[in-house]
Design a protein around this motif. Structure first.
Motif, PDB file in Angstrom:
ATOM      1  N   ASN A 294     -25.706   5.892 -12.501  1.00  0.00           N
ATOM      2  CA  ASN A 294     -24.439   5.171 -12.663  1.00  0.00           C
ATOM      3  C   ASN A 294     -23.246   6.118 -12.616  1.00  0.00           C
ATOM      4  N   ALA A 295     -23.394   7.306 -13.197  1.00  0.00           N
ATOM      5  CA  ALA A 295     -22.307   8.284 -13.171  1.00  0.00           C
ATOM      6  C   ALA A 295     -22.037   8.765 -11.745  1.00  0.00           C
ATOM      7  N   LEU A 296     -23.083   8.941 -10.970  1.00  0.00           N
ATOM      8  CA  LEU A 296     -22.890   9.351  -9.586  1.00  0.00           C
ATOM      9  C   LEU A 296     -22.216   8.248  -8.770  1.00  0.00           C
ATOM     10  N   MET A 297     -22.593   7.007  -9.031  1.00  0.00           N
ATOM     11  CA  MET A 297     -21.915   5.894  -8.359  1.00  0.00           C
ATOM     12  C   MET A 297     -20.448   5.830  -8.768  1.00  0.00           C
ATOM     13  N   ALA A 298     -20.177   6.116 -10.037  1.00  0.00           N
ATOM     14  CA  ALA A 298     -18.786   6.158 -10.485  1.00  0.00           C
ATOM     15  C   ALA A 298     -18.016   7.275  -9.793  1.00  0.00           C
ATOM     16  N   LEU A 299     -18.677   8.414  -9.566  1.00  0.00           N
ATOM     17  CA  LEU A 299     -18.035   9.489  -8.797  1.00  0.00           C
ATOM     18  C   LEU A 299     -17.688   9.016  -7.393  1.00  0.00           C
ATOM     19  N   GLY A 300     -18.583   8.240  -6.795  1.00  0.00           N
ATOM     20  CA  GLY A 300     -18.291   7.685  -5.478  1.00  0.00           C
ATOM     21  C   GLY A 300     -17.078   6.771  -5.500  1.00  0.00           C
ATOM     22  N   CYS A 301     -16.932   5.970  -6.565  1.00  0.00           N
ATOM     23  CA  CYS A 301     -15.743   5.120  -6.704  1.00  0.00           C
ATOM     24  C   CYS A 301     -14.474   5.960  -6.791  1.00  0.00           C
ATOM     25  N   ILE A 302     -14.547   7.045  -7.547  1.00  0.00           N
ATOM     26  CA  ILE A 302     -13.374   7.907  -7.687  1.00  0.00           C
ATOM     27  C   ILE A 302     -13.019   8.545  -6.350  1.00  0.00           C
ATOM     28  N   LEU A 303     -14.025   8.987  -5.605  1.00  0.00           N
ATOM     29  CA  LEU A 303     -13.758   9.580  -4.290  1.00  0.00           C
ATOM     30  C   LEU A 303     -13.126   8.563  -3.360  1.00  0.00           C
ATOM     31  N   PHE A 304     -13.615   7.332  -3.413  1.00  0.00           N
ATOM     32  CA  PHE A 304     -13.004   6.281  -2.583  1.00  0.00           C
ATOM     33  C   PHE A 304     -11.557   6.049  -3.001  1.00  0.00           C
ATOM     34  N   LEU A 305     -11.297   6.042  -4.306  1.00  0.00           N
ATOM     35  CA  LEU A 305      -9.931   5.844  -4.791  1.00  0.00           C
ATOM     36  C   LEU A 305      -9.016   6.983  -4.346  1.00  0.00           C
ATOM     37  N   VAL A 306      -9.522   8.215  -4.412  1.00  0.00           N
ATOM     38  CA  VAL A 306      -8.719   9.366  -3.974  1.00  0.00           C
ATOM     39  C   VAL A 306      -8.402   9.254  -2.481  1.00  0.00           C
ATOM     40  N   THR A 307      -9.404   8.897  -1.686  1.00  0.00           N
ATOM     41  CA  THR A 307      -9.190   8.756  -0.243  1.00  0.00           C
ATOM     42  C   THR A 307      -8.206   7.631   0.059  1.00  0.00           C
ATOM     43  N   PHE A 308      -8.341   6.514  -0.659  1.00  0.00           N
ATOM     44  CA  PHE A 308      -7.432   5.386  -0.461  1.00  0.00           C
ATOM     45  C   PHE A 308      -6.002   5.777  -0.836  1.00  0.00           C
ATOM     46  N   THR A 309      -5.852   6.531  -1.908  1.00  0.00           N
ATOM     47  CA  THR A 309      -4.520   6.981  -2.322  1.00  0.00           C
ATOM     48  C   THR A 309      -3.896   7.884  -1.263  1.00  0.00           C
ATOM     49  N   VAL A 310      -4.695   8.784  -0.709  1.00  0.00           N
ATOM     50  CA  VAL A 310      -4.201   9.659   0.356  1.00  0.00           C
ATOM     51  C   VAL A 310      -3.763   8.840   1.567  1.00  0.00           C
ATOM     52  N   LEU A 311      -4.533   7.802   1.904  1.00  0.00           N
ATOM     53  CA  LEU A 311      -4.178   6.948   3.036  1.00  0.00           C
ATOM     54  C   LEU A 311      -2.858   6.225   2.783  1.00  0.00           C
ATOM     55  N   VAL A 312      -2.672   5.713   1.580  1.00  0.00           N
ATOM     56  CA  VAL A 312      -1.423   5.019   1.251  1.00  0.00           C
ATOM     57  C   VAL A 312      -0.236   5.977   1.337  1.00  0.00           C
ATOM     58  N   LEU A 313      -0.399   7.182   0.780  1.00  0.00           N
ATOM     59  CA  LEU A 313       0.675   8.168   0.853  1.00  0.00           C
ATOM     60  C   LEU A 313       0.986   8.545   2.292  1.00  0.00           C
ATOM     61  N   ALA A 314      -0.053   8.637   3.111  1.00  0.00           N
ATOM     62  CA  ALA A 314       0.169   8.954   4.525  1.00  0.00           C
ATOM     63  C   ALA A 314       0.959   7.846   5.217  1.00  0.00           C
ATOM     64  N   ARG A 315       0.621   6.600   4.906  1.00  0.00           N
ATOM     65  CA  ARG A 315       1.362   5.474   5.485  1.00  0.00           C
ATOM     66  C   ARG A 315       2.832   5.505   5.068  1.00  0.00           C
ATOM     67  N   LEU A 316       3.076   5.767   3.799  1.00  0.00           N
ATOM     68  CA  LEU A 316       4.452   5.839   3.314  1.00  0.00           C
ATOM     69  C   LEU A 316       5.212   6.984   3.978  1.00  0.00           C
ATOM     70  N   LEU A 317       4.530   8.124   4.139  1.00  0.00           N
ATOM     71  CA  LEU A 317       5.177   9.264   4.782  1.00  0.00           C
ATOM     72  C   LEU A 317       5.494   8.969   6.237  1.00  0.00           C
ATOM     73  N   VAL A 318       4.570   8.326   6.931  1.00  0.00           N
ATOM     74  CA  VAL A 318       4.809   7.972   8.343  1.00  0.00           C
ATOM     75  C   VAL A 318       5.968   6.990   8.456  1.00  0.00           C
ATOM     76  N   ALA A 319       6.002   6.010   7.546  1.00  0.00           N
ATOM     77  CA  ALA A 319       7.099   5.045   7.573  1.00  0.00           C
ATOM     78  C   ALA A 319       8.442   5.727   7.310  1.00  0.00           C
ATOM     79  N   ARG A 320       8.439   6.689   6.400  1.00  0.00           N
ATOM     80  CA  ARG A 320       9.681   7.396   6.103  1.00  0.00           C
ATOM     81  C   ARG A 320      10.121   8.243   7.291  1.00  0.00           C
ATOM     82  N   VAL A 321       9.173   8.876   7.969  1.00  0.00           N
ATOM     83  CA  VAL A 321       9.515   9.674   9.155  1.00  0.00           C
ATOM     84  C   VAL A 321      10.082   8.788  10.253  1.00  0.00           C
ATOM     85  N   LYS A 322       9.499   7.600  10.439  1.00  0.00           N
ATOM     86  CA  LYS A 322       9.994   6.685  11.466  1.00  0.00           C
ATOM     87  C   LYS A 322      11.413   6.236  11.165  1.00  0.00           C
ATOM     88  N   VAL A 323      11.678   5.921   9.888  1.00  0.00           N
ATOM     89  CA  VAL A 323      13.014   5.487   9.509  1.00  0.00           C
ATOM     90  C   VAL A 323      14.021   6.614   9.701  1.00  0.00           C
TER      91      VAL A 323
END
Length: 324
Positions: A294-323
């Motif tokens: 269960n702890a290893l599966m929880a680590l997988g959830c955290i890794l997914f959350l970190v990756t998702f956060t990076v993707l969101v930040l990348a989208r925001l950065l791209v939008a800011r560059v376009k503007v």
């Protein structure tokens, strides 16, 4: 004339039938496209749901302490993810710091400065590096790079910085074995360079040549053309390439497992062994049962959350560059 009239009548009779069958094909194509898109979403939701379901007992048992704790004791069923989180972010950051400038330098060299006879061999070599399996990078890093790194970097540098206030902590190796956080970051940098360099080169090649020629025509140097013309035009796409490389660095498993040292401890030195989320899962998943699983599966959830956060930040950065 009679034959031509008959052909026109036949073709005009077939035309409504063809037009009537066209909407059915369009509807079928639309449904197939919608099904493909929904299938991707369903698979993604299934993966997320299974990871959350598997990691929920660990979150219930330890609460927020699972993220902030540095303890990972299988015998006592005490688990914390902080060491793995720090190791993941540290190795990925080192990979970006090393890999992004080199990747952009390679892309600029290939598109602006490289002689024609050298362009094809260098570009082919970069593409071949992207196709090398990660386990090959890991084996090379462990058996070839790590001993050389220990003998020619860690030991001499540790002798120089020993006793210094801050640098002596960051760059001092207590056990100069060659493996550690910095080694893992360097291997990750080598792995992401081909991806970022290839995408950046393709983007720079697609910039209209009239922009470069106009800049050169008014007396700009190569550096001024790259800084003021090429990079602003390709900025959004380069950010996307960097995010692609960061995604691979965050989730890389086998290569990092070989060279990171797999030690569950926090250290101020980049030369000391550590661990990442992916390496810990790879090391323990086969033998994990009960709360450890269960702890290893929880680590997988955290890794997914970190990756998702990076993707969101990348989208925001791209939008800011376009503007901008």
């Amino acid at each position: 004339m009679v034959a031509l009239s008959q052909e026109r009548l036949v073709s005009s009779a077939d035309a409504p039938a063809h037009r009537s069958s066209q909407p059915s094909f369009d509807r079928l194509f639309r449904l197939a496209s919608l099904g493909s898109a929904l299938l991707v979403l369903i698979v993604l939701l299934g993966i997320i749901g299974s990871m959350i379901y598997g990691g929920l007992p660990a979150f219930r048992e330890f609460g927020l302490g699972f993220i902030t704790s540095s303890v990972w004791n299988v015998n006592e069923d005490q688990y914390g993810a902080w060491v793995a989180i720090v190791g993941t972010l540290s190795t990925a950051s080192i990979a970006l710091v090393i890999g992004v400038p080199l990747s952009l330098g390679i892309a600029i060299f290939l598109t602006q400065l490289c002689p024609p006879w050298l362009k094809r061999p260098v570009a082919t070599t970069i593409e071949l590096l992207a196709a090398v399996p990660s386990i090959i990078y890991g084996m090379w890093g462990l058996f070839v790079f790590a001993p050389l790194f220990a003998n020619y970097v860690q030991i001499p540098l540790s002798n120089i910085v020993e006793g210094m206030p801050i640098v002596g902590t960051i760059l001092y190796a207590r056990t100069p074995s060659g493996v550690g956080i910095l080694t893992a970051g360097i291997i990750l940098a080598i792995m992401i360079i081909p991806f970022i360099a290839s995408i950046s080169r393709d983007i720079l090649d697609q910039i209209p040549s009239v922009l470069r020629e106009s800049a050169y025509g008014i007396g700009c140097t190569t550096w001024e053309v790259v800084r003021n013309v090429l990079l602003p035009q390709a900025g959004v796409s380069i950010i996307g390439a960097v995010m692609l490389g960061l995604g691979r660095a965050l989730g890389e498993t086998m290569a990092v497992t070989f060279v990171v040292g797999n030690a569950n401890r926090l250290s101020g030195s980049l030369f000391d062994p550590g661990s990442t989320i992916a390496s810990r899962i790879a090391n323990e998943f086969n033998e994990a049962v009960g709360l450890q699983l269960n702890a290893l599966m929880a680590l997988g959830c955290i890794l997914f959350l970190v990756t998702f956060t990076v993707l969101v930040l990348a989208r925001l950065l791209v939008a800011r560059v376009k503007v901008g």
